[in-house]
Write an enzyme that holds these catalytic residues in place. Sequence first.
Site, PDB file in Angstrom:
ATOM      1  N   TYR A 218      -7.924 -12.129 -10.898  1.00  0.00           N
ATOM      2  CA  TYR A 218      -7.054 -13.247 -11.264  1.00  0.00           C
ATOM      3  C   TYR A 218      -7.502 -14.512 -10.530  1.00  0.00           C
ATOM      4  O   TYR A 218      -7.860 -14.456  -9.351  1.00  0.00           O
ATOM      5  CB  TYR A 218      -5.600 -12.952 -10.908  1.00  0.00           C
TER       6      TYR A 218
ATOM      7  N   VAL B 216      -7.115 -15.483  -6.493  1.00  0.00           N
ATOM      8  CA  VAL B 216      -7.152 -14.314  -5.607  1.00  0.00           C
ATOM      9  C   VAL B 216      -8.535 -14.227  -4.975  1.00  0.00           C
ATOM     10  O   VAL B 216      -9.550 -14.400  -5.658  1.00  0.00           O
ATOM     11  CB  VAL B 216      -6.842 -13.018  -6.382  1.00  0.00           C
TER      12      VAL B 216
ATOM     13  N   VAL C 109     -11.463   0.382  19.159  1.00  0.00           N
ATOM     14  CA  VAL C 109     -10.897   0.052  17.852  1.00  0.00           C
ATOM     15  C   VAL C 109      -9.754  -0.942  18.058  1.00  0.00           C
ATOM     16  O   VAL C 109      -8.837  -0.701  18.849  1.00  0.00           O
ATOM     17  CB  VAL C 109     -10.376   1.307  17.134  1.00  0.00           C
TER      18      VAL C 109
ATOM     19  N   HIS D 207      -3.611   5.762   3.741  1.00  0.00           N
ATOM     20  CA  HIS D 207      -4.366   4.607   3.249  1.00  0.00           C
ATOM     21  C   HIS D 207      -3.838   3.289   3.816  1.00  0.00           C
ATOM     22  O   HIS D 207      -4.603   2.470   4.349  1.00  0.00           O
ATOM     23  CB  HIS D 207      -4.307   4.593   1.716  1.00  0.00           C
TER      24      HIS D 207
ATOM     25  N   ASN E 111     -14.593  -0.081  -6.492  1.00  0.00           N
ATOM     26  CA  ASN E 111     -15.709   0.761  -6.050  1.00  0.00           C
ATOM     27  C   ASN E 111     -16.554   1.314  -7.192  1.00  0.00           C
ATOM     28  O   ASN E 111     -17.296   2.273  -7.003  1.00  0.00           O
ATOM     29  CB  ASN E 111     -15.177   1.945  -5.238  1.00  0.00           C
TER      30      ASN E 111
ATOM     31  N   ASP F 121       0.832  -1.193   0.000  1.00  0.00           N
ATOM     32  CA  ASP F 121       0.000   0.000   0.000  1.00  0.00           C
ATOM     33  C   ASP F 121       0.877   1.257   0.000  1.00  0.00           C
ATOM     34  O   ASP F 121       1.883   1.302  -0.721  1.00  0.00           O
ATOM     35  CB  ASP F 121      -0.920  -0.043   1.228  1.00  0.00           C
TER      36      ASP F 121
ATOM     37  N   SER G  66     -11.417  -1.063  -0.241  1.00  0.00           N
ATOM     38  CA  SER G  66     -10.069  -1.020   0.319  1.00  0.00           C
ATOM     39  C   SER G  66     -10.057  -1.482   1.764  1.00  0.00           C
ATOM     40  O   SER G  66      -9.071  -2.038   2.243  1.00  0.00           O
ATOM     41  CB  SER G  66      -9.511   0.411   0.278  1.00  0.00           C
TER      42      SER G  66
END
Length: 407
Positions: free
Chosen positions: A227, A230, A135, A117, A212, A70, A277
Amino acid sequence: MTYTHRSLRLAAATALVFIGLPATTAAADSGQCNFPGDTYKGRPWALQRVLLDELWKQSTGKGVQVAVIDTGVDTKNPQLKRAVDAKKGLNLLPAKNKKGEKIDRGASNGTTDTVGHGTKVAGIIAARPLKGTGVVGLAPAATIIPVKQNDAEGNGTAATLASAITKSVAAGADVINISQDTADAVEPAPALKQAVDAALGAGVVVVASAGNDGLGGNVKKTYPASYPGVLAVASSDRNNERAAFSQSGDFVGIAAPGVDMVTTVPGKGHCADNGTSFSAPYVAAVAALIKSKHEDWTQKQIVAQIQQTAERSTPGHDRLVGWGVVDPVRALTEDDKPIEQPVAHEGVTKGEVPTPAELQLGESAEERNSRMATYVVVGGGVLVASIAGGAVAFRDSKRRARRLGEG
């Protein structure tokens, strides 16, 4: 793995995009996706739907390494400092962009994140518990390998992604999370698929966000999610239905929460964000939990287990949410034996075809026996009545004869 120069050139021309959407104010205390952020004091809804104590009795992800390919993972966030293996971290951003301008690559081990991100993704997987907030990562004992491969300017390419996958495998990753895809769903040069195939061949679970671009029923393949092998992850909402933005297609393998996802941000604190994501790492964390509990299970068996135990409203697979919405607790408790692929109609056994009744043109033997038994009973009753009636008549006749003789 080595590639031809031509493959690298073609792959490099394919840009990558992150699969996140603008943040909302519905879940974060701050109302803004800024960082450092405020501390979210509650338990996010995506974790409330899980019996965490029951889940963590089965596994916490200990001993499993998850590569987050990422924008890097910021270890300044206190919930990620102990979760990240900085020694194995990588930074694959080029020194210069396509214009030849120097790029601020950050730390060489991928532990800085100016975009935020990658830090959000890592938190969903393995954020450590912290007093004052609910969290936490779904796999709070798993280890994150930070692989910085892209930035806000999109300097990451299919070529750098392929390299990141290969290097992640070499670093010992058990699970790889990829929360990005190629711009405009362009199929890249073979180098990326070769890297994915090599990772799968090495037993690594590869999880990727589906995309998205699902508004208006848009259906198209995205890469690397589409693919073979995956595990492509779509987004679900609070009602366990496909989020409106989530990409649809036959390649979708599973769905996971992707709306108002509260997670870690660079520096400290939390933020809410939306997108596939943030659905992909939710599933990557479940894969880490299973791998930790069942070290000998193959990547194919881990994927099948996640899909088989998902919550679904249809008997099998559909193009909206794949095999359903991931259920972490079921994935870790309904695991008596590994399976190679999910099956429809789970829990329903195939019934035996009933034997058709024999066609009788006349009465059957059973009907005949029943009729004869009835005749015997009725006939016997008639005979008894006849004998009794005859005896009474004979007695009366003798009495009459006696009376006549006396007269």
